[in-house]
Design a protein around this motif. Structure first.
Motif, mmCIF file in Angstrom:
data_model
loop_
_atom_site.group_PDB
_atom_site.id
_atom_site.type_symbol
_atom_site.label_atom_id
_atom_site.label_comp_id
_atom_site.label_asym_id
_atom_site.label_seq_id
_atom_site.Cartn_x
_atom_site.Cartn_y
_atom_site.Cartn_z
ATOM 1 N N MET A 71 -24.108 -34.998 7.517
ATOM 2 C CA MET A 71 -22.701 -34.700 7.772
ATOM 3 C C MET A 71 -22.621 -34.019 9.137
ATOM 4 S SD MET A 71 -19.696 -32.981 7.501
ATOM 5 C CE MET A 71 -19.853 -31.360 6.751
ATOM 6 N N MET A 73 -20.352 -32.649 10.977
ATOM 7 C CA MET A 73 -19.619 -31.406 11.249
ATOM 8 C C MET A 73 -20.466 -30.179 10.903
ATOM 9 S SD MET A 73 -15.731 -32.438 10.123
ATOM 10 C CE MET A 73 -15.366 -30.805 9.528
ATOM 11 N N GLY A 95 -21.709 -39.101 8.471
ATOM 12 C CA GLY A 95 -20.277 -39.007 8.236
ATOM 13 C C GLY A 95 -19.629 -37.926 9.062
ATOM 14 N N ALA A 96 -18.306 -38.042 9.197
ATOM 15 C CA ALA A 96 -17.473 -37.016 9.812
ATOM 16 C C ALA A 96 -17.855 -36.711 11.256
ATOM 17 C CB ALA A 96 -17.492 -35.751 8.960
ATOM 18 N N GLY A 97 -18.202 -37.762 12.007
ATOM 19 C CA GLY A 97 -18.496 -37.559 13.423
ATOM 20 C C GLY A 97 -19.301 -38.694 14.017
ATOM 21 N N ASN A 98 -19.689 -38.496 15.280
ATOM 22 C CA ASN A 98 -20.420 -39.503 16.054
ATOM 23 C C ASN A 98 -21.912 -39.153 16.091
ATOM 24 O OD1 ASN A 98 -21.514 -41.150 18.003
ATOM 25 N ND2 ASN A 98 -19.887 -40.797 19.503
ATOM 26 N N VAL A 116 -21.215 -44.077 8.967
ATOM 27 C CA VAL A 116 -19.943 -44.357 8.300
ATOM 28 C C VAL A 116 -18.856 -44.238 9.361
ATOM 29 C CG1 VAL A 116 -18.331 -43.657 6.491
ATOM 30 C CG2 VAL A 116 -20.792 -43.458 6.101
ATOM 31 N N MET A 122 -15.132 -47.188 16.688
ATOM 32 C CA MET A 122 -16.350 -46.438 16.347
ATOM 33 C C MET A 122 -17.444 -47.398 15.876
ATOM 34 S SD MET A 122 -17.831 -43.455 16.274
ATOM 35 C CE MET A 122 -16.647 -42.141 16.381
ATOM 36 N N GLU A 137 -15.269 -47.407 6.109
ATOM 37 C CA GLU A 137 -14.710 -46.609 5.014
ATOM 38 C C GLU A 137 -13.192 -46.496 5.138
ATOM 39 O OE1 GLU A 137 -16.791 -42.853 3.410
ATOM 40 O OE2 GLU A 137 -14.963 -42.092 4.326
ATOM 41 N N GLY A 143 -12.569 -37.289 -0.124
ATOM 42 C CA GLY A 143 -13.114 -36.446 0.941
ATOM 43 C C GLY A 143 -12.445 -36.692 2.274
ATOM 44 N N HIS A 144 -13.211 -36.514 3.331
ATOM 45 C CA HIS A 144 -12.735 -36.622 4.715
ATOM 46 C C HIS A 144 -12.451 -38.095 5.031
ATOM 47 C CE1 HIS A 144 -12.643 -35.431 8.953
ATOM 48 N NE2 HIS A 144 -13.389 -36.475 9.223
ATOM 49 N N ILE A 229 -8.242 -34.601 3.974
ATOM 50 C CA ILE A 229 -9.205 -34.635 2.870
ATOM 51 C C ILE A 229 -8.491 -35.146 1.614
ATOM 52 C CG2 ILE A 229 -10.710 -33.207 1.399
ATOM 53 C CD1 ILE A 229 -11.814 -32.870 4.064
HETATM 54 O O1 TUI Z 1 -17.669 -37.975 5.979
HETATM 55 C C1 TUI Z 1 -16.991 -38.529 5.161
HETATM 56 N N1 TUI Z 1 -16.432 -37.916 4.116
HETATM 57 C C2 TUI Z 1 -16.578 -36.582 3.841
HETATM 58 S S1 TUI Z 1 -17.531 -35.485 4.704
HETATM 59 C C3 TUI Z 1 -17.074 -34.265 3.685
HETATM 60 S S2 TUI Z 1 -17.673 -32.645 3.868
HETATM 61 C C4 TUI Z 1 -16.316 -31.844 4.451
HETATM 62 N N2 TUI Z 1 -15.811 -30.921 3.672
HETATM 63 C C5 TUI Z 1 -14.752 -30.236 4.073
HETATM 64 C C6 TUI Z 1 -14.154 -30.492 5.289
HETATM 65 C C7 TUI Z 1 -14.651 -31.462 6.089
HETATM 66 C C8 TUI Z 1 -15.748 -32.181 5.660
HETATM 67 C C9 TUI Z 1 -16.247 -34.709 2.733
HETATM 68 N N3 TUI Z 1 -15.992 -36.017 2.835
HETATM 69 N N4 TUI Z 1 -16.761 -39.861 5.257
HETATM 70 C C10 TUI Z 1 -17.247 -40.615 6.341
HETATM 71 C C11 TUI Z 1 -16.246 -40.620 7.428
HETATM 72 N N5 TUI Z 1 -16.546 -40.391 8.666
HETATM 73 N N6 TUI Z 1 -14.932 -40.830 7.302
HETATM 74 C C12 TUI Z 1 -14.409 -40.747 8.534
HETATM 75 C C13 TUI Z 1 -15.433 -40.473 9.390
HETATM 76 C C14 TUI Z 1 -15.443 -40.308 10.807
HETATM 77 C C15 TUI Z 1 -14.480 -39.543 11.439
HETATM 78 C C16 TUI Z 1 -14.539 -39.373 12.804
HETATM 79 C C17 TUI Z 1 -16.442 -40.901 11.554
HETATM 80 C C18 TUI Z 1 -16.500 -40.718 12.901
HETATM 81 C C19 TUI Z 1 -15.548 -39.974 13.516
HETATM 82 O O2 TUI Z 1 -15.671 -39.852 14.850
HETATM 83 C C20 TUI Z 1 -14.982 -38.846 15.513
HETATM 84 C C21 TUI Z 1 -15.657 -38.655 16.828
HETATM 85 O O3 TUI Z 1 -16.506 -37.768 16.908
HETATM 86 O O4 TUI Z 1 -15.343 -39.413 17.746
#
Ligand code: TUI
Length: 310
Positions: A71, A73, A95-98, A116, A122, A137, A143-144, A229
């Motif tokens: 993850m 973040m 997940g949740a970033g690059n 993901v 992306m 996704e 989740g996020h 979320i």
């Molecule tokens: O990551 C997820 N789902 C998640 S992570 C998570 S833990 C969390 N808990 C509380 C607050 C925040 C996180 C709970 N659920 N899914 C994969 C996913 N990745 N969905 C969307 C993205 C994504 C978003 C932005 C992927 C890349 C992205 O790039 C942004 C950038 O850096 O340019």
């Protein structure tokens, strides 16, 4: 049910488990892998040494392939990325970033990298960076989340990249798996259905909320903060959404949700806890073993597809 993803990962069925924070620990990951899917340890915000222990415990329970979700973040993500290499993990999802800055290191160590993504842009960036596949996704996920739906995102990502695409978001049975193949995906990633697996350590109260959930019981908090979320509606979401409407600051909003996923998963706090779940929760109706789930999903998809290969 052979696809590019079952071949790439050396698994029996094209079903990958989501890297769910607190939920995707070693019991669940080992059970999904033993059942022929790809189990995943969700590193989430865990310290690197805890992730290492989790990996070692999966290895004790299964000889089959499994992965780790990093993850991004998490401030510890660089250390977790290193642990994955040291432990010889074969597959990483992110997940949740690059994950761009980690891809070369993982590839050099022979790790299959599957970011993901929630957008075509992306997905293309990840392909250029050397990813082996992507999970597309949709916003139906728990989740996020991003904003595109699975139905619209998956075929657009499939057209935009040459690497295999795994569909996620709103998939909970064999109809979802068959539909994902029709959209051009080579596998699915599922989270919500596995939350209620017998092998899942999630508190019974949380499982019960998913099993009793109806189609419209899902809510998205944090749209105003830029971190949407998806969770099941409860007292926490009502308070959170009211505070968002009133324009309450990020710090105060974060205080409301601090530790709330942990308390839902571990203590069964379904009132103030964060019940992350996808929109498919309304379809999830029973606790089964991972093996029962995977066999049921594959049999249903095969019957629908008339044994055709995707
Ligand atoms: O990551 C997820 N789902 C998640 S992570 C998570 S833990 C969390 N808990 C509380 C607050 C925040 C996180 C709970 N659920 N899914 C994969 C996913 N990745 N969905 C969307 C993205 C994504 C978003 C932005 C992927 C890349 C992205 O790039 C942004 C950038 O850096 O340019």
């Amino acid at each position: 049910m052979k696809t590019k993803i079952t071949e790439l990962l050396g698994i029996e069925y094209p079903i990958i488990q989501g890297g769910m924070a607190w939920v995707a620990e070693y019991h669940l990951a080992a059970a999904v892998s033993e059942a022929g899917g790809l189990g995943i340890i969700g590193a989430a915000s865990a310290p690197p040494e805890v992730v290492r222990e989790q990996i070692q415990k999966v290895k004790e329970l299964t000889d089959k392939p499994f992965g780790v979700n990093v993850m991004l973040m998490n401030p510890n993500a660089p250390e977790v990325a290193q642990v994955v290499v040291e432990e010889g993990v074969k597959v990483v999802t992110t997940g949740a970033g690059n994950p761009g800055k980690f891809i070369d290191m993982w590839k050099e160590a022979g790790v299959k990298v599957i970011p993901v993504v929630a957008s075509v842009a992306m997905a293309k960036m990840m392909e250029r960076g050397g990813a082996d596949a992507v999970v597309a996704e949709g916003t139906e996920s728990g989740g996020h989340i991003g904003s595109a739906t699975t139905m619209t995102l998956v075929p657009q990502v499939v057209d935009a990249v040459k690497i295999p695409v795994i569909a996620a978001g709103g998939i909970g049975d064999g109809r979802g798996l068959a539909a994902a193949f029709m959209l051009g995906a080579e596998a699915v990633q599922m989270g919500t259905r596995f939350v209620v697996a017998k092998e899942s350590i999630v508190h019974p109260n949380y499982k019960e909320r998913i099993i009793k959930a109806k189609d419209i019981d899902s809510e998205v908090t944090g749209r105003s903060t830029g971190h949407p979320i998806r969770v099941l509606r409860n007292q926490m979401t009502r308070e959170y959404l009211k505070m968002e409407e009133e324009g309450v600051g990020l710090e105060e909003l974060e205080r409301l949700t601090l530790g709330s996923l942990r308390s839902a998963v571990m203590d069964g706090d379904v009132v103030k806890g964060s019940l992350m779940a996808g929109q498919i929760a309304g379809l999830v109706s029973k606790e089964q073993t991972c093996k029962e789930m995977i066999e049921e999903i594959v049999a249903q998809a095969e019957s629908l597809l008339g044994q055709r290969q995707p």
